[in-house]
Design an enzyme around this catalytic site. Sequence first.
Site, PDB file in Angstrom:
ATOM      1  N   SER A  89      26.706  42.352 -12.347  1.00  0.00           N
ATOM      2  CA  SER A  89      27.737  42.930 -11.472  1.00  0.00           C
ATOM      3  C   SER A  89      28.903  41.951 -11.331  1.00  0.00           C
ATOM      4  O   SER A  89      30.067  42.351 -11.327  1.00  0.00           O
ATOM      5  CB  SER A  89      27.161  43.208 -10.080  1.00  0.00           C
ATOM      6  OG  SER A  89      26.434  44.401 -10.085  1.00  0.00           O
ATOM      7  N   LYS A 103      24.462  43.493   2.052  1.00  0.00           N
ATOM      8  CA  LYS A 103      23.631  44.647   1.650  1.00  0.00           C
ATOM      9  C   LYS A 103      23.984  45.808   2.569  1.00  0.00           C
ATOM     10  O   LYS A 103      24.457  45.604   3.684  1.00  0.00           O
ATOM     11  CB  LYS A 103      22.139  44.294   1.814  1.00  0.00           C
ATOM     12  CG  LYS A 103      21.211  45.221   1.072  1.00  0.00           C
ATOM     13  CD  LYS A 103      21.079  44.856  -0.394  1.00  0.00           C
ATOM     14  CE  LYS A 103      20.288  45.897  -1.149  1.00  0.00           C
ATOM     15  NZ  LYS A 103      20.015  45.489  -2.543  1.00  0.00           N
ATOM     16  N   ASN A 148      15.411  52.490 -12.115  1.00  0.00           N
ATOM     17  CA  ASN A 148      16.286  51.709 -12.983  1.00  0.00           C
ATOM     18  C   ASN A 148      15.638  50.390 -13.425  1.00  0.00           C
ATOM     19  O   ASN A 148      15.594  50.080 -14.621  1.00  0.00           O
ATOM     20  CB  ASN A 148      17.610  51.445 -12.246  1.00  0.00           C
ATOM     21  CG  ASN A 148      18.500  50.488 -12.996  1.00  0.00           C
ATOM     22  OD1 ASN A 148      18.537  49.297 -12.725  1.00  0.00           O
ATOM     23  ND2 ASN A 148      19.209  50.999 -13.993  1.00  0.00           N
ATOM     24  N   GLN A 178      19.697  38.175  -0.506  1.00  0.00           N
ATOM     25  CA  GLN A 178      20.809  38.265  -1.459  1.00  0.00           C
ATOM     26  C   GLN A 178      21.664  36.989  -1.456  1.00  0.00           C
ATOM     27  O   GLN A 178      22.208  36.602  -2.489  1.00  0.00           O
ATOM     28  CB  GLN A 178      21.663  39.487  -1.097  1.00  0.00           C
ATOM     29  CG  GLN A 178      22.620  39.944  -2.184  1.00  0.00           C
ATOM     30  CD  GLN A 178      21.965  40.866  -3.197  1.00  0.00           C
ATOM     31  OE1 GLN A 178      21.224  41.746  -2.829  1.00  0.00           O
ATOM     32  NE2 GLN A 178      22.244  40.664  -4.468  1.00  0.00           N
ATOM     33  N   GLY A 225      24.790  49.420  -6.663  1.00  0.00           N
ATOM     34  CA  GLY A 225      23.669  50.347  -6.499  1.00  0.00           C
ATOM     35  C   GLY A 225      22.417  49.648  -5.994  1.00  0.00           C
ATOM     36  O   GLY A 225      22.342  48.427  -5.912  1.00  0.00           O
ATOM     37  N   ASP A 226      21.439  50.438  -5.618  1.00  0.00           N
ATOM     38  CA  ASP A 226      20.095  49.958  -5.256  1.00  0.00           C
ATOM     39  C   ASP A 226      19.223  51.223  -5.263  1.00  0.00           C
ATOM     40  O   ASP A 226      19.620  52.238  -5.841  1.00  0.00           O
ATOM     41  CB  ASP A 226      20.099  49.270  -3.878  1.00  0.00           C
ATOM     42  CG  ASP A 226      18.780  48.553  -3.582  1.00  0.00           C
ATOM     43  OD1 ASP A 226      18.488  47.555  -4.254  1.00  0.00           O
ATOM     44  OD2 ASP A 226      18.024  49.004  -2.696  1.00  0.00           O
ATOM     45  N   LYS A 256      28.382  40.460  -1.652  1.00  0.00           N
ATOM     46  CA  LYS A 256      27.991  41.231  -2.826  1.00  0.00           C
ATOM     47  C   LYS A 256      26.535  41.625  -2.645  1.00  0.00           C
ATOM     48  O   LYS A 256      25.685  40.787  -2.332  1.00  0.00           O
ATOM     49  CB  LYS A 256      28.136  40.344  -4.081  1.00  0.00           C
ATOM     50  CG  LYS A 256      27.844  41.064  -5.371  1.00  0.00           C
ATOM     51  CD  LYS A 256      29.090  41.677  -5.956  1.00  0.00           C
ATOM     52  CE  LYS A 256      28.806  42.765  -6.972  1.00  0.00           C
ATOM     53  NZ  LYS A 256      28.516  44.096  -6.417  1.00  0.00           N
TER      54      LYS A 256
HETATM   55  P1  NDP Z   1      15.310  53.302  -8.132  1.00  0.00           P
HETATM   56  O1  NDP Z   1      15.653  54.169  -6.979  1.00  0.00           O
HETATM   57  O2  NDP Z   1      15.960  53.545  -9.443  1.00  0.00           O
HETATM   58  O3  NDP Z   1      13.720  53.314  -8.370  1.00  0.00           O
HETATM   59  C1  NDP Z   1      12.831  52.952  -7.371  1.00  0.00           C
HETATM   60  C2  NDP Z   1      11.429  53.223  -7.873  1.00  0.00           C
HETATM   61  O4  NDP Z   1      10.495  52.747  -6.914  1.00  0.00           O
HETATM   62  C3  NDP Z   1      11.122  54.685  -8.063  1.00  0.00           C
HETATM   63  O5  NDP Z   1      10.165  54.842  -9.062  1.00  0.00           O
HETATM   64  C4  NDP Z   1      10.538  55.059  -6.696  1.00  0.00           C
HETATM   65  O6  NDP Z   1       9.698  56.196  -6.733  1.00  0.00           O
HETATM   66  C5  NDP Z   1       9.756  53.830  -6.371  1.00  0.00           C
HETATM   67  N1  NDP Z   1       9.660  53.675  -4.913  1.00  0.00           N
HETATM   68  C6  NDP Z   1      10.692  53.608  -4.034  1.00  0.00           C
HETATM   69  N2  NDP Z   1      10.229  53.495  -2.776  1.00  0.00           N
HETATM   70  C7  NDP Z   1       8.884  53.495  -2.891  1.00  0.00           C
HETATM   71  C8  NDP Z   1       7.850  53.404  -1.952  1.00  0.00           C
HETATM   72  N3  NDP Z   1       8.096  53.292  -0.637  1.00  0.00           N
HETATM   73  N4  NDP Z   1       6.563  53.421  -2.426  1.00  0.00           N
HETATM   74  C9  NDP Z   1       6.316  53.513  -3.751  1.00  0.00           C
HETATM   75  N5  NDP Z   1       7.273  53.610  -4.692  1.00  0.00           N
HETATM   76  C10 NDP Z   1       8.533  53.600  -4.261  1.00  0.00           C
HETATM   77  O7  NDP Z   1      15.570  51.804  -7.628  1.00  0.00           O
HETATM   78  P2  NDP Z   1      15.775  50.493  -8.486  1.00  0.00           P
HETATM   79  O8  NDP Z   1      14.928  50.539  -9.688  1.00  0.00           O
HETATM   80  O9  NDP Z   1      17.232  50.253  -8.605  1.00  0.00           O
HETATM   81  O10 NDP Z   1      15.231  49.383  -7.471  1.00  0.00           O
HETATM   82  C11 NDP Z   1      13.848  48.995  -7.430  1.00  0.00           C
HETATM   83  C12 NDP Z   1      13.723  47.675  -6.683  1.00  0.00           C
HETATM   84  O11 NDP Z   1      14.484  46.672  -7.372  1.00  0.00           O
HETATM   85  C13 NDP Z   1      14.231  47.656  -5.257  1.00  0.00           C
HETATM   86  O12 NDP Z   1      13.453  46.736  -4.501  1.00  0.00           O
HETATM   87  C14 NDP Z   1      15.634  47.104  -5.406  1.00  0.00           C
HETATM   88  O13 NDP Z   1      16.100  46.514  -4.217  1.00  0.00           O
HETATM   89  C15 NDP Z   1      15.402  46.065  -6.483  1.00  0.00           C
HETATM   90  N6  NDP Z   1      16.576  45.635  -7.230  1.00  0.00           N
HETATM   91  C16 NDP Z   1      17.352  46.535  -7.919  1.00  0.00           C
HETATM   92  C17 NDP Z   1      18.435  46.110  -8.644  1.00  0.00           C
HETATM   93  C18 NDP Z   1      19.223  47.034  -9.503  1.00  0.00           C
HETATM   94  O14 NDP Z   1      20.105  46.542 -10.224  1.00  0.00           O
HETATM   95  N7  NDP Z   1      18.971  48.320  -9.500  1.00  0.00           N
HETATM   96  C19 NDP Z   1      18.844  44.680  -8.628  1.00  0.00           C
HETATM   97  C20 NDP Z   1      17.908  43.805  -7.955  1.00  0.00           C
HETATM   98  C21 NDP Z   1      16.857  44.300  -7.245  1.00  0.00           C
HETATM   99  P3  NDP Z   1      10.270  57.627  -6.236  1.00  0.00           P
HETATM  100  O15 NDP Z   1      11.119  58.118  -7.357  1.00  0.00           O
HETATM  101  O16 NDP Z   1       9.051  58.428  -6.006  1.00  0.00           O
HETATM  102  O17 NDP Z   1      11.034  57.351  -4.970  1.00  0.00           O
END
Ligand code: NDP
Length: 444
Positions: free
Chosen positions: A376, A126, A240, A111, A165-166, A90
């Site tokens: 999830s 992943k 997110n 994970q 998602g991620d 997962k």
């Molecule tokens: P999203 O794609 O919804 O958002 C990611 C955010 O981070 C955006 O604002 C993006 O900006 C910014 N970002 C991405 N890459 C970079 C970078 N290299 N430098 C600076 N800013 C960056 O992703 P999520 O919110 O889903 O995920 C965010 C983090 O949380 C990740 O590490 C993910 O693995 C982790 N996570 C997510 C979960 C989930 O349920 N969604 C669960 C557990 C962990 P821009 O729009 O400019 O790319």
Amino acid sequence: MSYVDEIIESVVAKNPSEPEFHQAVKEVLESLRPVVDANEEKFRREALLERLVEPERQLKFRVPWVDDKGQAHVNTGYRVQFNSAIGPYKGGLRLHPSVNLGIIKFLGFEQIFKNSLTGLPIGGGKGGSDFDPKGKSDREIMAFCQSFMTELYKYLGENTDVPAGDIGTGAREIGYLYGQYKRLTGRYEGVLTGKGLSYGGSLARTEATGYGLLYLTQEMLKLNGIDIAGKTAAVSGSGNVAIYAIEKAQQLGVKVLTCSDSNGWVYDPEGIDVAALKEIKEVKRARLTEYKNYRPNSEYHEGRGVWSVKVDLGLPCATQNELHLEDAKQLVENGCIAVAEGANMPTTLEATEYLQQHGVLFAPGKAANAGGVATSALEMSQNSERLSWTFEEVDAKLQGIMVNICHNMADAAERYGFAKNYVVGANIAGFEKVVDAMLAQGIV
Ligand code: NDP
């Protein structure tokens, strides 16, 4: 040389171009030293650590797709099925140009322990691709997702491997992936999570990671005699996790002063306007430069900088290695009391150590952001039951899970003489259950 050092050295030698994977293995194994040392002979005989750092299976495949102008493109797809000792694999699918095997392996490795910490029966995996969804039309996204699933579906199943998602994979992408899975297999089963509500998704999944981050932060502060209400926070990211972390923070009486994307960051002295942020990011899919149109008193700055603002709480919610040693120093100087990771491994090892040495309470991502994967797993349960729970039911379960995780990591840290070191606590608590299952299942 100790068993832990031997394994760290061999991981670096065997996987030379995967620095993020080395970092994750080092962080986890270093903190497991007390448990490993106490069981060294048994673990060595069973090659337990060797098995733990070697994925059960790694898939790498071609993803060809055609853009709106008729031009064909090829991306690389990945799925790392890391460890199934306590349940089906997962973990999410990341779509971002920076994706490579090392990044997917670091995420898959983390994970395993995160999923174990939730207390739910889910293994670690992943996946993702170096495809960049930014600026693509809906049809191009669909073409990519269908091609990606056409290869991956062979390895998935509701009891085998259940992606989610991620970064870059939201509700739209999950919908296209699910549609193609169903078409290829003819089966309507809970093989992906983060699905839309009309076809098996769970209420509160969208909010879960950000809300869960705040539930855990609130509990961690409570364990240390601190009330979260009235505090200020800096959040990075505006995806997110960040959006729903900000929303829940405000519900708990926290004023969030910043958010960011990969181009720049916003400082809003009146507190981030979540409705405006949702409209910019979820509806318009636009850049943060737009925020000023909604809030004239806010400031937009190019580049990095969210950690330079004076706050009580730091909540990194964007991506890996985004909070560096200089940022940690700045946070400490500004009197920050706690950092909780919404993203996966957003804090570098040096920054983490600096924060801990300076008395900042630090909740690692595998505990603090586990609310997403936990919900999830609740979505999987609802799919198996053919039932949908209410928002309140799911949210209450999420809250219970996050409070439990917080207590488990605090207890494990204390048991091994590392009170308040939640990095050690989370790793040990996650590790214990996985190891128990691996030992029981023999050499597989
Ligand atoms: P999203 O794609 O919804 O958002 C990611 C955010 O981070 C955006 O604002 C993006 O900006 C910014 N970002 C991405 N890459 C970079 C970078 N290299 N430098 C600076 N800013 C960056 O992703 P999520 O919110 O889903 O995920 C965010 C983090 O949380 C990740 O590490 C993910 O693995 C982790 N996570 C997510 C979960 C989930 O349920 N969604 C669960 C557990 C962990 P821009 O729009 O400019 O790319």
